[in-house]
Design an enzyme around this catalytic site. Structure first.
Site, short mmCIF file in Angstrom:
data_model
loop_
_atom_site.label_atom_id
_atom_site.label_comp_id
_atom_site.label_asym_id
_atom_site.label_seq_id
_atom_site.Cartn_x
_atom_site.Cartn_y
_atom_site.Cartn_z
N ASP A 96 14.72 -13.30 25.22
CA ASP A 96 13.70 -13.10 24.20
C ASP A 96 13.12 -14.42 23.68
OD1 ASP A 96 15.00 -10.74 24.66
OD2 ASP A 96 14.95 -10.08 22.57
N HIS A 150 13.98 -6.87 31.04
CA HIS A 150 13.79 -6.68 29.61
C HIS A 150 12.43 -6.00 29.36
CE1 HIS A 150 13.50 -7.79 25.27
NE2 HIS A 150 14.83 -7.75 25.33
N HIS A 196 20.71 -10.14 18.70
CA HIS A 196 20.07 -8.84 18.56
C HIS A 196 20.90 -7.82 19.34
CE1 HIS A 196 15.79 -10.30 17.28
NE2 HIS A 196 16.58 -10.07 16.25
N ASP A 243 20.55 -5.27 21.33
CA ASP A 243 20.38 -4.91 22.74
C ASP A 243 20.90 -6.00 23.67
OD1 ASP A 243 18.20 -6.41 21.74
OD2 ASP A 243 16.88 -5.75 23.35
N HIS A 244 21.36 -7.11 23.10
CA HIS A 244 21.90 -8.20 23.90
C HIS A 244 23.40 -8.45 23.66
CE1 HIS A 244 17.94 -9.74 25.33
NE2 HIS A 244 17.55 -9.05 24.26
#
Length: 297
Positions: free
Chosen positions: A196, A254, A63, A65-66
């Protein structure tokens, strides 16, 4: 030296005070960069983390944002003249995304790609466990080798001192004295990184016995329905995983942008974390690795 540098703590979108994800672990001679989201290169500059210190990059999943900060970090390493190999670890199903990101970086880095697709060791002292998210994701655990702690009173009683102590440690015995006679087992210290995920066996395994546990805390307990919908953890769930696993220090991160003040998340985690110390991370925090706990001596 062991130290965790927090480069970013926001989930999905950055805020005025929180950058996208990014975490740098100093682990003796290793420098491990976890989940470099957008802006990681700038955050490294602000935190005083030199790109030349990075030996490994570990992605939990692909993803944005990672991982969208990856090309910039790699390009900076080339600019800084990093000549030693750099190892990139990531879920195998993210191969196309990872190769696309790497293709955007300035060429010239000895980057070695290491996809993984199951639980187990991926490098010396590093293993992964599958997490439960909307795409394939893995958490990481870094462990130092087990050792022995000498018992001074037993050494003294047997007249062992000076260079003989080192010889006993190297060779395992000294005359009739075995190493086990004058020492006790010392488990290696553990760092765990859980991003996540919903609660799952992999998260439980990673949290177990961790001296320093970095764990996502995207939602408040009041928003548990959203956590279930998007397969994330609430603060209370993160705290319970740390407490049930006997973790020493829990670092929450996060955070959803819906929370201007994450103190309530820290309080919810503390309520479930047992004896674990709970820290709500802020960008550019530096967290020293906790001293060895008495139970590990």
């Amino acid at each position: 030296m062991r130290e965790l540098v927090i480069l970013g703590t926001a989930s999905q979108v950055p805020t005025r005070t929180r950058n996208h994800n990014g975490y740098f672990l100093r682990w003796e001679r290793e420098g491990i960069l976890f989940d470099p989201g957008e802006g990681t290169q700038r955050q490294m500059t602000l935190a005083g983390v030199a790109a030349s210190r990075i030996t490994r990059i570990c992605l939990t999943h692909v993803h944005g944002d990672h991982c969208f900060g990856l090309p910039g970090v790699l390009s900076r390493m080339v600019l800084d003249g990093v000549a030693s190999p750099v190892h990139l670890h990531y879920p195998a199903s993210g191969e196309d995304v990872v190769r696309a990101l790497v293709s955007l970086a300035t060429p010239g880095l000895d980057l070695q790609l290491h996809p993984h697709g199951e639980a187990g060791p991926i490098a010396p002292g590093i293993d992964v466990q599958p997490l439960r998210h909307r795409i394939e994701a893995y958490g990481y655990r870094v462990t130092e080798p087990d050792g022995r702690t000498f018992l001074p009173e037993r050494l003294a009683a047997l007249g062992i001192a000076g260079p003989d102590v080192g010889r006993l440690q190297r060779e395992g015995s000294l005359g009739d004295v075995r190493l086990e006679d004058v020492s006790v087992h010392r488990p290696g210290r553990r760092f765990a990184f859980v991003m996540d995920t919903a609660v799952c066996d992999g998260a439980v395994a990673l949290a177990g016995g961790a001296d320093l546990l970095v764990m996502e805390s995207t939602f408040s307990d009041d928003d548990a329905a959203l956590a279930d919908q998007y397969l994330h953890l609430t603060a209370g769930q993160a705290g319970a995983l740390a407490g049930d696993g006997g973790a020493g220090t829990l670092v929450l991160t996060h955070f959803s942008s819906r929370y201007d003040d994450v103190a309530v998340l820290a309080d919810q985690a503390r309520a479930a974390a047992g004896s674990a110390l709970v820290i709500a991370a802020s960008d550019l925090d530096r967290i020293a690795f906790p001293p060895r706990r008495a139970s590990a001596a």
